[in-house]
Design a protein around this motif. Sequence first.
Motif, PDB file in Angstrom:
ATOM      1  N   LEU A  33       0.747  -1.141  -0.031  1.00 38.48           N
ATOM      2  CA  LEU A  33       0.015  -0.114   0.007  1.00 38.48           C
ATOM      3  C   LEU A  33       0.905   1.212  -0.003  1.00 38.48           C
ATOM      4  O   LEU A  33       2.032   1.133   0.490  1.00 38.48           O
ATOM      5  CB  LEU A  33      -0.979   0.016   1.298  1.00 38.48           C
ATOM      6  N   THR A  34       0.471   2.394  -0.623  1.00 40.89           N
ATOM      7  CA  THR A  34       1.072   3.524  -0.709  1.00 40.89           C
ATOM      8  C   THR A  34       0.788   4.523   0.595  1.00 40.89           C
ATOM      9  O   THR A  34      -0.328   4.579   0.679  1.00 40.89           O
ATOM     10  CB  THR A  34       0.651   4.186  -1.966  1.00 40.89           C
ATOM     11  N   ASP A  35       1.553   4.932   1.055  1.00 42.40           N
ATOM     12  CA  ASP A  35       1.509   5.716   2.265  1.00 42.40           C
ATOM     13  C   ASP A  35       1.161   7.309   1.766  1.00 42.40           C
ATOM     14  O   ASP A  35       2.340   8.139   1.205  1.00 42.40           O
ATOM     15  CB  ASP A  35       2.777   5.593   3.139  1.00 42.40           C
ATOM     16  N   ILE A  36       0.046   7.873   2.069  1.00 43.03           N
ATOM     17  CA  ILE A  36      -0.257   8.995   1.515  1.00 43.03           C
ATOM     18  C   ILE A  36      -0.598  10.111   2.555  1.00 43.03           C
ATOM     19  O   ILE A  36      -1.222  10.994   2.307  1.00 43.03           O
ATOM     20  CB  ILE A  36      -1.513   9.073   0.553  1.00 43.03           C
ATOM     21  N   GLU A  39       0.554  13.614   2.058  1.00 38.00           N
ATOM     22  CA  GLU A  39       0.376  14.350   0.660  1.00 38.00           C
ATOM     23  C   GLU A  39      -0.185  15.513   0.910  1.00 38.00           C
ATOM     24  O   GLU A  39      -1.317  15.634   1.595  1.00 38.00           O
ATOM     25  CB  GLU A  39      -0.086  13.150  -0.386  1.00 38.00           C
ATOM     26  N   ARG A  47      -4.257  12.311  -7.161  1.00 42.50           N
ATOM     27  CA  ARG A  47      -4.567  10.804  -7.061  1.00 42.50           C
ATOM     28  C   ARG A  47      -5.939  10.505  -7.209  1.00 42.50           C
ATOM     29  O   ARG A  47      -6.285   9.545  -7.881  1.00 42.50           O
ATOM     30  CB  ARG A  47      -4.067  10.540  -5.803  1.00 42.50           C
ATOM     31  N   GLU A 149      -7.502   5.919   0.726  1.00 41.85           N
ATOM     32  CA  GLU A 149      -6.753   4.773   1.537  1.00 41.85           C
ATOM     33  C   GLU A 149      -7.914   3.500   1.460  1.00 41.85           C
ATOM     34  O   GLU A 149      -7.249   2.305   1.277  1.00 41.85           O
ATOM     35  CB  GLU A 149      -6.269   5.161   2.810  1.00 41.85           C
ATOM     36  N   GLU A 152      -7.917   2.074  -1.926  1.00 43.21           N
ATOM     37  CA  GLU A 152      -6.726   1.259  -2.198  1.00 43.21           C
ATOM     38  C   GLU A 152      -6.456  -0.067  -1.265  1.00 43.21           C
ATOM     39  O   GLU A 152      -6.103  -1.052  -1.719  1.00 43.21           O
ATOM     40  CB  GLU A 152      -5.375   1.910  -1.925  1.00 43.21           C
ATOM     41  N   ARG A 281       5.581  -5.757  -7.115  1.00 38.63           N
ATOM     42  CA  ARG A 281       5.423  -4.499  -7.991  1.00 38.63           C
ATOM     43  C   ARG A 281       6.783  -4.351  -8.739  1.00 38.63           C
ATOM     44  O   ARG A 281       6.866  -3.756 -10.044  1.00 38.63           O
ATOM     45  CB  ARG A 281       5.310  -3.120  -7.136  1.00 38.63           C
ATOM     46  N   VAL A 310       0.263   5.126  -8.344  1.00 37.47           N
ATOM     47  CA  VAL A 310       1.510   5.816  -7.704  1.00 37.47           C
ATOM     48  C   VAL A 310       2.085   6.988  -8.630  1.00 37.47           C
ATOM     49  O   VAL A 310       1.626   7.099  -9.951  1.00 37.47           O
ATOM     50  CB  VAL A 310       2.725   4.919  -7.316  1.00 37.47           C
ATOM     51  N   SER A 311       3.028   7.790  -8.167  1.00 39.47           N
ATOM     52  CA  SER A 311       3.658   8.637  -9.133  1.00 39.47           C
ATOM     53  C   SER A 311       4.491   8.269 -10.284  1.00 39.47           C
ATOM     54  O   SER A 311       4.977   7.129  -9.947  1.00 39.47           O
ATOM     55  CB  SER A 311       4.311   9.973  -8.218  1.00 39.47           C
ATOM     56  N   ARG A 314       7.845   7.449  -8.469  1.00 34.81           N
ATOM     57  CA  ARG A 314       7.641   6.320  -7.656  1.00 34.81           C
ATOM     58  C   ARG A 314       8.225   5.199  -8.750  1.00 34.81           C
ATOM     59  O   ARG A 314       8.799   4.210  -8.033  1.00 34.81           O
ATOM     60  CB  ARG A 314       6.565   6.191  -6.951  1.00 34.81           C
TER      61      ARG A 314
END
Length: 340
Positions: A33-36, A39, A47, A149, A152, A281, A310-311, A314
């Motif tokens: 999972l992406t930590d946002i 952000e 996003r 979140e 995701e 990934r 994701v960006s 990233r």
Amino acid sequence: MPTLTASTVPARRPAWLNCSELDQAMAEVQPLLTDITNEDHASLRKRTKRRLRQEIDFISNEKFTSVREGKRIFSQSLGLAPRETALGIATIRRSGVDLPIHLGRLCEAPLLKPEQEKMLFERMNYLLQQAAIHRSVLNPERPSRHRLELIELFVALADWHRDRIVEANLRLVFSIVKKFVNPNNTFDDLLSDGIVALIRAVEKFDFDRGFRFSTYATQVVRRNSYRTVVLKQQERQKVQGGLQDMDIDVSEEERSSAISEKRWHELRSRLSVMLGDLDRREKFIIRARFSLGPHRKVHTLQSLADRLGVSKERVRQLERRAMDKLRAMAGDVQLAELEA
């Protein structure tokens, strides 16, 4: 049906997410999972727009509309049996094809009981439906970190349940694609295509119709393998026809390229082993960036960023990290013989 709004679909974790049945899945998806948390508003807007461009497909069920459905679905014990190395080894031996032993790891998951299969499909589609509900009320002008979140997390948990179904049915793919192997269609390529077809079958299967998934999957994978063989044959005939039009001896061309093709398959085999040591990934990015396995074309950093949520930067970092790992693993491998 009442209109969905942010107030009718609160951006908070439902209680059933904390049940013990999801402990293993939670532990395995958490690193993905992406930590946002940190952000800013602009990043969250981007996003949110990306998420709105990504459809969430699932097989709907009228039972999913009940507010108590999540608690019911995840209160039952799934009881998956542990993986068995012997199952993978037996699959390799029965394949009748000279395969790297590491492929046996793909087939170590035991077969599912009918009730386990139905529960996995039900959970997967329910999780995707929950993600789709939250996606439907996203607003780029007022982005919600908690809602993003949640989406995701729901999608990642759905993928985890999907992967359990795929793992349990990989031996079926092995048994089907080996029948289509010939000098122009390698087991490796057919297996990659077959796994993609199996994943597609999982995503399209309606668990509530009372049929076993293996019946449906067999038709999908067999049809896909047949189509792959036919298309390659057509492409080969076109190439040969073009070479003959240019007065090039096709038979001589085939003989001269036989050694290089053998070396290429050896290199692919070694690369497959090394890719197995990358995380999920990293493996996806390397295959997509270099058109390996099921990927028919080279994907851009931006397209992968959209797929992974994701960006672009990233994705670049993950690609660089994966390449560093591959270089390190390849340090002891003597590739000079492949270039001879």
